[in-house]
Design a protein around this motif. Structure first.
Motif, PDB file in Angstrom:
ATOM      1  N   LEU A 220       0.816  -1.209   0.000  1.00  0.00           N
ATOM      2  CA  LEU A 220       0.000   0.000   0.000  1.00  0.00           C
ATOM      3  C   LEU A 220       0.854   1.266   0.000  1.00  0.00           C
ATOM      4  O   LEU A 220       0.448   2.311  -0.541  1.00  0.00           O
ATOM      5  CB  LEU A 220      -0.931   0.001   1.220  1.00  0.00           C
ATOM      6  N   GLN A 221       2.036   1.196   0.587  1.00  0.00           N
ATOM      7  CA  GLN A 221       2.873   2.396   0.733  1.00  0.00           C
ATOM      8  C   GLN A 221       3.695   2.698  -0.510  1.00  0.00           C
ATOM      9  O   GLN A 221       4.010   3.861  -0.771  1.00  0.00           O
ATOM     10  CB  GLN A 221       3.806   2.219   1.933  1.00  0.00           C
ATOM     11  N   THR A 222       4.041   1.674  -1.274  1.00  0.00           N
ATOM     12  CA  THR A 222       4.905   1.916  -2.436  1.00  0.00           C
ATOM     13  C   THR A 222       4.096   2.426  -3.623  1.00  0.00           C
ATOM     14  O   THR A 222       2.907   2.122  -3.770  1.00  0.00           O
ATOM     15  CB  THR A 222       5.643   0.621  -2.827  1.00  0.00           C
ATOM     16  N   GLU A 223       4.759   3.204  -4.469  1.00  0.00           N
ATOM     17  CA  GLU A 223       4.105   3.716  -5.675  1.00  0.00           C
ATOM     18  C   GLU A 223       4.516   2.904  -6.906  1.00  0.00           C
ATOM     19  O   GLU A 223       3.963   3.094  -7.987  1.00  0.00           O
ATOM     20  CB  GLU A 223       4.483   5.194  -5.889  1.00  0.00           C
ATOM     21  N   SER A 224       5.461   2.013  -6.729  1.00  0.00           N
ATOM     22  CA  SER A 224       5.921   1.180  -7.841  1.00  0.00           C
ATOM     23  C   SER A 224       4.955   0.013  -8.051  1.00  0.00           C
ATOM     24  O   SER A 224       4.667  -0.743  -7.131  1.00  0.00           O
ATOM     25  CB  SER A 224       7.327   0.635  -7.557  1.00  0.00           C
ATOM     26  N   LYS A 225       4.439  -0.095  -9.277  1.00  0.00           N
ATOM     27  CA  LYS A 225       3.502  -1.182  -9.590  1.00  0.00           C
ATOM     28  C   LYS A 225       4.177  -2.550  -9.470  1.00  0.00           C
ATOM     29  O   LYS A 225       3.572  -3.504  -8.999  1.00  0.00           O
ATOM     30  CB  LYS A 225       2.949  -0.992 -11.011  1.00  0.00           C
TER      31      LYS A 225
END
Length: 287
Positions: free
Chosen positions: A256-261
């Motif tokens: 949930l915290q990462t922006e990397s798909k």
């Protein structure tokens, strides 16, 4: 020889003889497991021993010979019955169906000279109070009643609910009366170092342990001489389960915290794998 001395000598001789013959003839059978033939033979051997012990005019060798014959014949019949069902049925008796599909077989009940009151008593001893609940009941040769309840009256099992449970290993007693038993420890692949470490964790001294066992999961349970001391329950399984759940929750949080798909997919994939592992291990780690 004085009469009382003769009686003492005879008593010791026949006591030892009876012990040896009974151990050889009956093995580990209990009284309730004896066949009619074995029961009659045991009574007769005891009567012979009592008669020769007190009958000072009787030849002691005659008594020993008679007891030996009464022991050898049942032993020989036992050997033959191992290979012949007809002999086994004749000497030991055979099981008879008493209840079938909730119906009492009256003819079989009469053949066994069994009253309905005796049947109901046997059923109550097995916590069965209604004949209609019984699928199958068999009167065994030793007089015990074996009862199979109808499927709807049987208690649910893990198999019925399709729940996987952990296999159970034999518990090993590793401490008895304050003494460490090395052989059971080695049977579980453990040693004294592990045992002393577990005792230190619990804050218990070896001298105060009356009994300690290792359960099927490798946890140490103890009973102390001093019952006022409360021994903490083993925490290995709950801690391991809690750690696995924490790791699974951390992976979901990282996703949930990462922006990397790509990172999200990797975190979610591993979180799902860990969830699957936790579900498989729950039966083993459940307390």
């Amino acid at each position: 020889m004085l009469d009382w001395v003769d009686i003492v000598v005879r008593s010791f001789i026949f006591l030892i003889t009876l012990f040896l013959l009974t151990k050889w003839f009956l093995g580990k059978k209990q009284l309730s497991q004896l066949s009619f033939f074995e029961y009659v033979t045991g009574i007769t051997i005891g009567s012979i021993a009592a008669e020769v012990t007190m009958g000072l005019e009787r030849n002691i060798m005659h008594g020993l010979i008679s007891m030996s014959i009464w022991s050898l014949v049942p032993f020989a019949i036992g050997l033959v019955s191992l290979k012949s069902k007809k002999v086994r049925d004749f000497a030991e008796g055979k099981a008879r169906i008493i209840i079938k599909d909730g119906k009492i077989m009256e003819d079989n009940l009469k053949k066994e000279r069994y009253t309905i009151d005796e049947l109901l008593e046997q059923l109550r001893n097995k916590n069965v109070f209604e004949v209609s609940d019984v699928e199958y009941a068999v009167l065994e040769p030793n007089g015990h009643l074996s009862v199979l309840l109808k499927k709807e009256n049987q208690p649910l099992t893990a198999k019925d609910l399709q729940i996987k449970v952990a296999p159970i290993k034999e518990p090993q007693t590793v401490i008895m009366d304050g003494n460490i038993l090395d052989e059971p420890l080695s049977n579980r692949g453990l040693n004294r170092g592990w045992l002393n470490e577990e005792l230190d964790k619990a804050g218990v001294s070896l001298d105060n342990v009356f009994l300690a066992q290792v359960d099927s999961y490798g946890q140490l349970t103890m009973d102390l001489y001093d019952d006022k001391i409360q021994v903490p329950s083993p925490q290995e399984k709950p801690l391991l389960l809690a750690s696995l759940k924490k790791c699974q929750a951390d992976l979901e949080m990282f996703a949930l915290q990462t922006e990397s798909k790509d990172a999200q997919r990797a975190y979610n994939k591993n979180a799902d794998r860990l969830t699957h592992i936790i579900n498989k291990l729950k039966p083993m780690l459940h307390v």
